[in-house]
Design a protein around this motif. Sequence first.
Motif, short mmCIF file in Angstrom:
data_model
loop_
_atom_site.label_atom_id
_atom_site.label_comp_id
_atom_site.label_asym_id
_atom_site.label_seq_id
_atom_site.Cartn_x
_atom_site.Cartn_y
_atom_site.Cartn_z
N SER A 1 0.84 -1.19 0.00
CA SER A 1 0.00 0.00 0.00
C SER A 1 0.88 1.25 0.00
O SER A 1 1.93 1.27 0.63
N VAL B 1 2.72 3.76 10.58
CA VAL B 1 3.50 2.85 9.74
C VAL B 1 4.85 3.41 9.31
O VAL B 1 5.57 2.78 8.55
N GLY C 1 6.52 -1.32 12.49
CA GLY C 1 5.49 -2.29 12.14
C GLY C 1 4.45 -2.32 13.24
O GLY C 1 4.71 -1.89 14.36
N TYR D 1 0.94 -4.82 14.67
CA TYR D 1 0.06 -5.97 14.58
C TYR D 1 -1.26 -5.60 15.25
O TYR D 1 -1.27 -4.90 16.27
N THR E 1 1.61 -5.03 9.59
CA THR E 1 2.19 -4.12 8.61
C THR E 1 3.65 -3.87 8.96
O THR E 1 4.06 -4.01 10.11
N THR F 1 4.10 0.40 2.18
CA THR F 1 3.98 -0.43 3.37
C THR F 1 3.48 -1.80 2.95
O THR F 1 2.58 -1.91 2.12
N TRP G 1 1.50 -5.21 3.96
CA TRP G 1 0.52 -5.65 4.95
C TRP G 1 0.22 -7.13 4.74
O TRP G 1 0.38 -7.66 3.64
N GLN G 2 -0.19 -7.77 5.81
CA GLN G 2 -0.53 -9.19 5.75
C GLN G 2 -1.72 -9.43 6.67
O GLN G 2 -1.69 -9.05 7.84
#
Length: 188
Positions: A130, A137, A141, A143, A153, A161, A163-164
């Motif tokens: 993103s 960010v 990182g 969570y 992130t 950035t 992200w997951q």
Amino acid sequence: CVSEEHWTFDGEGFVVGYFGRALKEETPPRRAGSLRVQRQELRRLLLDRYESLGGQVVWDAALESLDEDDDKKVRATFSLGKGKGDGVCLVVAEGDVLVGADGLRSKVRAACCQGSDLREVGVGVVVGLSAFRHGLVERRGFYVVDGRTRLFTMPFDAKRTMWQLSFPTTTTTTTKEEDDEGNLLLDK
């Protein structure tokens, strides 16, 4: 891009924990912790080094067979030109090590580690990049976890950035059927 700190929030937005160099009063003389390298950068570094040592990568080759001799040398036979109308050419490569970097449905793993089929673990993952910028960010990182799902992130580069999103899955209806080109077909 360096990530100096990580924050963990619960589903309500409360801080659960945090860690990182930016949160310590003293900076250790050497960097401790994990090293994150973008996959594309790691791939480029490994390829450049391999080629500088005289190695040659043959792209779009399909593994046909894999053998190991008494001296522990690996012999891999690959087909080239499959499905391209050129006919099929077989190429044999020998060496001390074979790196199986052929993806999730690895033919290398199947050939050398028989009986190690993929097993559904009940977790789905979606990953993306993103260009969205926010103080949360920048160089850090974070969570967000709620006991079932996790959003993570971290800085990817100076402008993006990564992200997951990880989440539980409940369906395990996959088949091992393949189409004519070897692509895996999935049940819906």
